[in-house]
Design a protein around this motif. Structure first.
Motif: not given
Length: 295
Positions: A67-87
């Motif tokens: 959808q072109g959202a990455l055309d005007e960013v330089d980095v993608v970011a992630v958030h992770g909480f495997p001991l609390d919320w993630n499966h």
């Protein structure tokens, strides 16, 4: 002072973006493109980061690319909480990073990773050490979430609140410091990982913790700090005085500055997670904040 700006926060999480309204994220994608263009026009040296995703979902990143959202960013970011919320389990961090790298040509930052002390402080202590083993040297930025516990008198920024059961209450135990500033067990280890490991600490409007937070961050050897400027707060009286005070207090850190939260009057519905009626207004906010603080 500002090394990066982040466009929104957790756009694939209903607690931060209402994709019940924007079902295919087309509004979000257009908003990110315009905001990224606006930031680049103000300061082409700044790194532009797509709002960190939670959950970590390569299909969402592919959608953003299509959808072109990455055309005007330089980095993608992630958030992770495997001991609390993630499966998924904490030792799977390298696999999660690899999935996102395979879905995008962009570098990957971890702009929120943390462990609550909801069950025991020893769990956070283990989680900090294991996270450092798995991620330091593997990604360019890691921001531990967070320095302070969320005060229990404040609501957590999550969609369903108490209906989430114990998952909701974990939000209040993510700090290395308790609400009153008392250190937890994991704090004694954090300086072992700075300055390579940064911290994510959100400051609320006229936050009473700001000055003490700066003292602790410096004591811990933190150089890289992620925080935010709220578009919604920019509709409050005297917001510029608070923004100026916050940014002045944080001038000694390398900041990743997150722009997010829709003012009620600007949303398709009156809620901070709402897609704005006019995405150009968010782009204008990003341009104004970049012009004022990223000199």
């Amino acid at each position: 002072m500002i090394e990066a700006v982040k466009l929104w926060n957790e756009p694939n999480n209903m607690s931060h973006w209402d994709f019940g309204i924007d079902k295919d994220w087309s509004v979000f994608s257009r908003m990110v493109r315009l905001a990224g263009e606006a930031v680049r026009a103000e300061n082409p040296k700044l790194t532009r980061v797509l709002g960190g995703i939670s959950p970590i979902d390569p299909a969402f990143i592919r959608r953003m690319s299509d959808q072109g959202a990455l055309d005007e960013v330089d980095v993608v970011a992630v958030h992770g909480f495997p001991l609390d919320w993630n499966h998924w389990q904490i030792h799977e961090w390298p696999e999660r990073i690899a999935e996102i790298r395979a879905a995008s040509r962009h570098p990957v930052w971890v702009t929120e990773v943390g462990v609550s002390t909801f069950g025991a402080e020893e769990v956070q202590e283990f989680g900090l050490r294991r996270t450092a083993e798995l991620l330091l040297g593997k990604v360019d930025r890691i921001h531990w979430y967070s320095l302070y516990d969320l005060p229990k008198a404040w609501p957590a920024t999550t969609r369903h609140r108490e209906a989430e059961g114990s998952s909701y209450y974990r939000h209040f135990y993510m700090g290395l410091l308790k609400e009153d500033g008392t250190p937890k067990r994991a704090l004694r280890h954090f300086a072992d990982y700075t300055p390579e490991m940064g911290i994510c600490q959100w400051f609320h409007f006229e936050d009473h913790r700001l000055d003490d937070a700066v003292k602790w961050l410096k004591k811990l050897g933190v150089k890289k700090l992620r925080t935010g400027l709220s578009w919604a707060d920019s509709h409050r009286p005297n917001y510029e005085a608070w923004f100026d005070r916050q940014m002045s207090a944080l001038e000694d850190f390398d900041l990743t500055l997150t722009y997010c939260f829709t003012p009620g009057s600007c949303g398709m519905v009156d809620h901070h997670t709402s897609p704005p009626r006019n995405v150009e207004e968010f782009a204008d906010f990003c341009a104004r904040m970049t012009r004022r603080y990223a000199k």
